[in-house]
Write a protein that holds these residues in place. Sequence first.
Motif, PDB file in Angstrom:
ATOM      1  N   TRP A 260       0.822  -1.211   0.000  1.00  0.00           N
ATOM      2  CA  TRP A 260       0.000   0.000   0.000  1.00  0.00           C
ATOM      3  C   TRP A 260       0.856   1.261   0.000  1.00  0.00           C
ATOM      4  O   TRP A 260       0.401   2.312  -0.414  1.00  0.00           O
ATOM      5  N   GLN A 261       2.100   1.157   0.449  1.00  0.00           N
ATOM      6  CA  GLN A 261       3.012   2.283   0.283  1.00  0.00           C
ATOM      7  C   GLN A 261       3.278   2.546  -1.194  1.00  0.00           C
ATOM      8  O   GLN A 261       3.294   3.690  -1.646  1.00  0.00           O
ATOM      9  N   HIS A 263       1.275   1.673  -3.681  1.00  0.00           N
ATOM     10  CA  HIS A 263       0.030   2.173  -4.270  1.00  0.00           C
ATOM     11  C   HIS A 263      -0.138   3.665  -3.986  1.00  0.00           C
ATOM     12  O   HIS A 263      -0.579   4.427  -4.861  1.00  0.00           O
ATOM     13  N   MET A 264       0.223   4.100  -2.777  1.00  0.00           N
ATOM     14  CA  MET A 264       0.094   5.515  -2.452  1.00  0.00           C
ATOM     15  C   MET A 264       1.118   6.358  -3.209  1.00  0.00           C
ATOM     16  O   MET A 264       0.864   7.525  -3.503  1.00  0.00           O
ATOM     17  N   GLU A 265       2.266   5.765  -3.538  1.00  0.00           N
ATOM     18  CA  GLU A 265       3.214   6.454  -4.418  1.00  0.00           C
ATOM     19  C   GLU A 265       2.583   6.705  -5.785  1.00  0.00           C
ATOM     20  O   GLU A 265       2.727   7.789  -6.373  1.00  0.00           O
ATOM     21  N   VAL A 267      -0.643   6.889  -6.404  1.00  0.00           N
ATOM     22  CA  VAL A 267      -1.702   7.881  -6.200  1.00  0.00           C
ATOM     23  C   VAL A 267      -1.119   9.292  -6.189  1.00  0.00           C
ATOM     24  O   VAL A 267      -1.684  10.223  -6.784  1.00  0.00           O
ATOM     25  N   ARG A 283       4.444  13.305   0.073  1.00  0.00           N
ATOM     26  CA  ARG A 283       4.298  11.878   0.388  1.00  0.00           C
ATOM     27  C   ARG A 283       4.796  11.611   1.804  1.00  0.00           C
ATOM     28  O   ARG A 283       5.946  11.882   2.116  1.00  0.00           O
ATOM     29  N   LEU A 285       4.939   8.353   3.493  1.00  0.00           N
ATOM     30  CA  LEU A 285       4.683   6.932   3.234  1.00  0.00           C
ATOM     31  C   LEU A 285       5.198   6.013   4.328  1.00  0.00           C
ATOM     32  O   LEU A 285       4.824   4.831   4.349  1.00  0.00           O
ATOM     33  N   VAL A 292      -0.871  10.758   1.693  1.00  0.00           N
ATOM     34  CA  VAL A 292      -0.470  11.714   0.667  1.00  0.00           C
ATOM     35  C   VAL A 292      -1.177  13.022   0.965  1.00  0.00           C
ATOM     36  O   VAL A 292      -2.417  13.071   1.029  1.00  0.00           O
ATOM     37  N   CYS A 306      -5.450   8.876   2.646  1.00  0.00           N
ATOM     38  CA  CYS A 306      -4.853   7.640   3.154  1.00  0.00           C
ATOM     39  C   CYS A 306      -5.586   6.447   2.538  1.00  0.00           C
ATOM     40  O   CYS A 306      -6.624   6.602   1.894  1.00  0.00           O
ATOM     41  N   TYR A 307      -5.035   5.262   2.761  1.00  0.00           N
ATOM     42  CA  TYR A 307      -5.639   4.052   2.190  1.00  0.00           C
ATOM     43  C   TYR A 307      -6.246   3.192   3.283  1.00  0.00           C
ATOM     44  O   TYR A 307      -5.588   2.855   4.274  1.00  0.00           O
TER      45      TYR A 307
END
Length: 605
Positions: A260-261, A263-265, A267, A283, A285, A292, A306-307
Amino acid sequence: MSVLFQTGKLCLYKKCLKTSFCKYVFLRKASDVPRQFVSFDEIVAQRRAEARRSLVVQVNSESSFTELYGYCSKYATVNDIHHYKNSGGEHFMLIECSTEENLKDVLQNCSSHQKDLDVMAVPSPFLWFRAAPGKEKYPVTTRSLAVKDGCNKVDEDALYEELLNCGTVSDQIQLLYDRTVLNDLGIRLRYMVARQLEVIFSSLYANIAIQPFGSSVNGFGKMGCDLDLVLTNALTNEMTAANRRLVYQEKKTEGGRSPWQRHMELVAALLELRAPGAARVQRVLHARVPIVKYAHDMTDLDCDLCYNNTSGVYMSELLYLLGSMDNRVRPLVLAVRRWARAVTLTCAQPGRWITNFPLTLLVLFFLQQQRLLPSVRQLVQLARKGDIRIAEDNLNCTFLRDASRLPAASRGDHNLQTLLMQFFEYYAQFDFQDKAISVYEGNPVRKPNALPLYIVNPLEQALNVSRNVSYEELERLRLEVRNAAWQLEAGLEGKKGDDWGILGLIEQRSTRSLKKLLRVGNSHRLVSVKDLFNDKEDDPNSTEIKSKVQRLSKTEKDNVNELKDSVVKDEKNSQNVKEKQTQSMKYKNTQVRNEVNRIRRGKIV
């Protein structure tokens, strides 16, 4: 009564009660518990539906309403148009259509992309309204803007003037809440930002959903508050049906870091490249929950994305539920938050000080002691099968979602003024050294460790939401609640001045000191600063002012001269005394006397 039945007036009376205005009035005046309760899920569903049938269009000014309404109403039924300006002075209008199909018709017939090779076309609910190539005539309409300048910042001077003219402290607290609470347009824009991200990310994820949480939705938000967003990708039962033999090939994430880190990159990169209005993307992360952060220039919002932090959504639902149980909860919370910001107990940057979330829990815990709110344990015990919620890491977030199913309880007769005073007095005497605040239990509990301030997380009792608060900040909190209780009580006993009631509590200390210094009618000031710089010779007051200044300066010179004379006189007296002492002293012989005099002469400066 029989006359009413015979004449049919009762039917007319019932018909009047069915109007939307009467429904609003009667629901507003009725008790919060017996009335039909609107759940958090219903509110979220309503706001998401509004966002799916809305657009935000940048226009030249508010006078563009007639042309924009006439252009869009040719293809769809427009419910309302809301106007606002961002901090850059740009004008925007939020258009709400009657259905999603109407919105699709508008986009299909009215929208286009720019002819620019450097621009990658992207679908988004944020557009701009360009000038027509020729003069188009639209039918005259009686419609007008639903809201004009809906996101303007609160005029502090006007707010203080209104608070000054209130009759009671309770009226002040209620007025402060009504003027500063997050309004309808502010909530709509927050859901529009979430909708924008859903549209952009929908091609990458199968079942993407982005939902606001925190102050934006729990009822305790103020105008201009930050926007917290959570991205979820939960698959429905239909999408994972076992009887379907064709299964999508999926990409598994590889690497040492959390998937998920990464994936957030992705995003964050999409926000920089594909999201209109997104700026200053940062970011974060490596936190426990990767985030983000970015700013949305078209809505003037600072956003944190956030995720899969669904526990934050359920916490927002719990606070919404507790705030809806009594109409005094939210005004009291906003008043305490405003006071804490004025005395610098809270700060926008993270640090060792208390934040708004623990402050809100302090107010809710105090109201539990007054028997105005139930404990979270009671809500858990009354939960039904439909109230079961499981968040990430198998965290149980089950509690009663419908407040109308709570047993009737005494609401008490305390007004906001009394509750605010008792709040300060309660925490001025609270034993923070040995006791912890537990909204879950509804009573103080023993501290499990030696941290200065311990406030139990209502949904995860093993966590302390105030673990960052230092001993110095806790002592400042105790000092400030004592000062606030004394100041509020003193303001109620005397006459109404510039800082009576909550005015002295919510003003910044620097502003308060400056107002006292420049207060009109200060009898301690001999000459005003304005008069000293008055250059008009023919002013009748100038002669008097100059004479005052000359008299003051003359008096000062006389005092200096007198001081000099007294110093000289004292020096002469001391020299005479020394000479007499020298003459009276007897020496062994002439050589010793000469040596003593030489040493004394050498010491004279």
